[in-house]
Design a protein around this motif. Structure first.
Motif, mmCIF file in Angstrom:
data_model
loop_
_atom_site.group_PDB
_atom_site.id
_atom_site.type_symbol
_atom_site.label_atom_id
_atom_site.label_comp_id
_atom_site.label_asym_id
_atom_site.label_seq_id
_atom_site.Cartn_x
_atom_site.Cartn_y
_atom_site.Cartn_z
ATOM 1 N N VAL A 131 6.293 6.939 6.086
ATOM 2 C CA VAL A 131 5.449 7.425 7.170
ATOM 3 C C VAL A 131 4.243 6.507 7.286
ATOM 4 C CG1 VAL A 131 4.015 9.368 7.934
ATOM 5 C CG2 VAL A 131 6.212 9.802 6.809
ATOM 6 N N CYS A 132 3.860 6.191 8.517
ATOM 7 C CA CYS A 132 2.715 5.315 8.758
ATOM 8 C C CYS A 132 1.449 6.143 8.984
ATOM 9 C CB CYS A 132 2.975 4.459 9.995
ATOM 10 S SG CYS A 132 1.641 3.287 10.340
ATOM 11 N N LEU A 133 0.430 5.860 8.195
ATOM 12 C CA LEU A 133 -0.896 6.446 8.410
ATOM 13 C C LEU A 133 -1.862 5.336 8.779
ATOM 14 C CD1 LEU A 133 -1.225 8.953 5.428
ATOM 15 C CD2 LEU A 133 -0.300 9.353 7.719
ATOM 16 N N VAL A 134 -2.879 5.695 9.557
ATOM 17 C CA VAL A 134 -3.890 4.727 9.972
ATOM 18 C C VAL A 134 -5.230 5.082 9.339
ATOM 19 C CG1 VAL A 134 -2.720 4.210 12.148
ATOM 20 C CG2 VAL A 134 -4.477 5.986 12.110
ATOM 21 N N HIS A 135 -5.988 4.040 9.002
ATOM 22 C CA HIS A 135 -7.344 4.223 8.479
ATOM 23 C C HIS A 135 -8.325 3.852 9.570
ATOM 24 C CE1 HIS A 135 -11.111 3.096 6.404
ATOM 25 N NE2 HIS A 135 -10.818 4.202 5.733
ATOM 26 N N ASP A 158 -0.469 13.415 0.549
ATOM 27 C CA ASP A 158 -1.650 13.353 -0.317
ATOM 28 C C ASP A 158 -2.773 12.504 0.286
ATOM 29 O OD1 ASP A 158 -0.425 14.946 -2.226
ATOM 30 O OD2 ASP A 158 0.184 13.257 -3.489
ATOM 31 N N ARG A 159 -2.430 11.468 1.034
ATOM 32 C CA ARG A 159 -3.431 10.536 1.569
ATOM 33 C C ARG A 159 -4.161 11.090 2.795
ATOM 34 N NH1 ARG A 159 -3.485 4.552 1.629
ATOM 35 N NH2 ARG A 159 -2.472 4.840 -0.378
ATOM 36 N N ASP A 200 -13.901 6.803 8.263
ATOM 37 C CA ASP A 200 -13.407 6.577 6.910
ATOM 38 C C ASP A 200 -12.371 7.636 6.535
ATOM 39 O OD1 ASP A 200 -13.040 5.351 4.463
ATOM 40 O OD2 ASP A 200 -14.702 6.413 3.511
ATOM 41 N N ASP A 201 -11.371 7.767 7.428
ATOM 42 C CA ASP A 201 -10.326 8.750 7.167
ATOM 43 C C ASP A 201 -8.943 8.143 7.352
ATOM 44 O OD1 ASP A 201 -10.022 8.563 9.941
ATOM 45 O OD2 ASP A 201 -10.168 10.706 10.292
ATOM 46 N N VAL A 220 -8.862 0.764 14.155
ATOM 47 C CA VAL A 220 -8.037 0.938 12.951
ATOM 48 C C VAL A 220 -8.052 -0.365 12.164
ATOM 49 C CG1 VAL A 220 -5.701 1.353 12.101
ATOM 50 C CG2 VAL A 220 -6.551 2.656 14.062
ATOM 51 N N ASP A 221 -8.513 -0.294 10.921
ATOM 52 C CA ASP A 221 -8.588 -1.518 10.125
ATOM 53 C C ASP A 221 -7.454 -1.669 9.123
ATOM 54 O OD1 ASP A 221 -9.435 0.485 8.383
ATOM 55 O OD2 ASP A 221 -11.185 -0.628 7.649
ATOM 56 N N ARG A 222 -6.707 -0.576 8.869
ATOM 57 C CA ARG A 222 -5.596 -0.639 7.918
ATOM 58 C C ARG A 222 -4.528 0.370 8.314
ATOM 59 N NH1 ARG A 222 -8.195 0.863 2.435
ATOM 60 N NH2 ARG A 222 -9.845 1.679 3.749
ATOM 61 N N VAL A 223 -3.293 0.062 7.987
ATOM 62 C CA VAL A 223 -2.213 1.035 8.051
ATOM 63 C C VAL A 223 -1.564 1.070 6.676
ATOM 64 C CG1 VAL A 223 -1.775 0.718 10.519
ATOM 65 C CG2 VAL A 223 -0.413 -0.555 8.854
ATOM 66 N N ALA A 224 -0.920 2.183 6.381
ATOM 67 C CA ALA A 224 -0.186 2.315 5.125
ATOM 68 C C ALA A 224 1.152 2.971 5.428
ATOM 69 C CB ALA A 224 -0.976 3.154 4.123
ATOM 70 N N TRP A 225 2.229 2.356 4.941
ATOM 71 C CA TRP A 225 3.563 2.943 5.033
ATOM 72 C C TRP A 225 3.830 3.592 3.677
ATOM 73 C CZ3 TRP A 225 6.311 3.378 9.410
ATOM 74 C CH2 TRP A 225 5.962 2.557 10.478
ATOM 75 N N LEU A 226 3.941 4.918 3.677
ATOM 76 C CA LEU A 226 4.006 5.683 2.438
ATOM 77 C C LEU A 226 5.189 6.641 2.430
ATOM 78 C CD1 LEU A 226 0.238 6.674 2.515
ATOM 79 C CD2 LEU A 226 1.245 4.920 1.045
ATOM 80 N N SER A 227 5.613 7.007 1.239
ATOM 81 C CA SER A 227 6.617 8.072 1.137
ATOM 82 C C SER A 227 6.012 9.335 1.739
ATOM 83 C CB SER A 227 6.977 8.324 -0.327
ATOM 84 O OG SER A 227 5.882 8.944 -0.989
ATOM 85 N N PRO A 228 6.827 10.282 2.191
ATOM 86 C CA PRO A 228 6.252 11.512 2.746
ATOM 87 C C PRO A 228 5.284 12.210 1.786
ATOM 88 C CG PRO A 228 8.553 11.370 3.350
ATOM 89 C CD PRO A 228 8.280 10.239 2.370
ATOM 90 N N ALA A 229 5.613 12.259 0.500
ATOM 91 C CA ALA A 229 4.734 12.926 -0.465
ATOM 92 C C ALA A 229 3.407 12.181 -0.594
ATOM 93 C CB ALA A 229 5.415 13.032 -1.825
ATOM 94 N N ALA A 230 3.461 10.845 -0.655
ATOM 95 C CA ALA A 230 2.224 10.062 -0.755
ATOM 96 C C ALA A 230 1.408 10.165 0.530
ATOM 97 C CB ALA A 230 2.545 8.609 -1.081
ATOM 98 N N ALA A 231 2.079 10.192 1.676
ATOM 99 C CA ALA A 231 1.365 10.351 2.948
ATOM 100 C C ALA A 231 0.671 11.701 2.994
ATOM 101 C CB ALA A 231 2.335 10.213 4.122
#
Length: 138
Positions: free
Chosen positions: A26-30, A117-118, A35-36, A104-115
């Motif tokens: 899953v992709c999340l954006v920062h 939590d993030r 700062d979220d 948006v300065d960063r994206v993170a591709w994370l497992s669903p569980a890590a997403a």
């Protein structure tokens, strides 16, 4: 005079298959302004349909094209005392690349569980959880 309606926004729980193990990511954006970490989303432009806004916002914030699928639960909350409604869809990424920008300065591709939590706002877990529950392959 009636009070103004809610601010309306739209976004996606953007996902892909990991290039390493094929697992769901899953992709999340920062957003440095807040700062979220959140799902890509944003306000509708005048006359814009929510689904179209979701596709536009995903592209603007992540650099990825997507193909929205199933609608996910809408979130309702207040921002600075004003009501806000955010429509969500699950959407596989169909190509593109992230380029940092002012929003948006960063994206993170994370497992669903890590997403899960993030995510900064606990309410943002609702559409993620709904997407995971609907996917037997998650």
């Amino acid at each position: 005079m009636s009070p103004p309606g809610p601010v309306v926004a739209a976004g996606c729980v953007l996902w892909r298959r990991s290039p390493y193990d094929g697992g769901l990511e899953v992709c999340l954006v920062h957003r440095p302004r807040y700062d979220d970490w959140s799902h890509p989303k944003g306000k509708l432009k005048r006359g814009e349909e929510p689904r179209d806004a979701a596709v536009r916002e995903v592209l603007e914030e992540t650099g990825h094209h997507c193909e929205p699928g199933a609608a996910l639960p809408m979130l309702r909350y207040e921002v600075n005392g004003h009501p806000k409604e955010v429509f969500y869809w699950e959407a596989p990424a169909t190509g593109g690349a992230f380029v940092p920008n002012d929003e948006v300065d960063r994206v993170a591709w994370l497992s669903p569980a890590a997403a899960r939590d993030r995510l900064t706002r606990p309410a943002d877990r609702v559409p993620l959880d709904a997407m995971i529950a609907a996917r037997p392959d998650a």
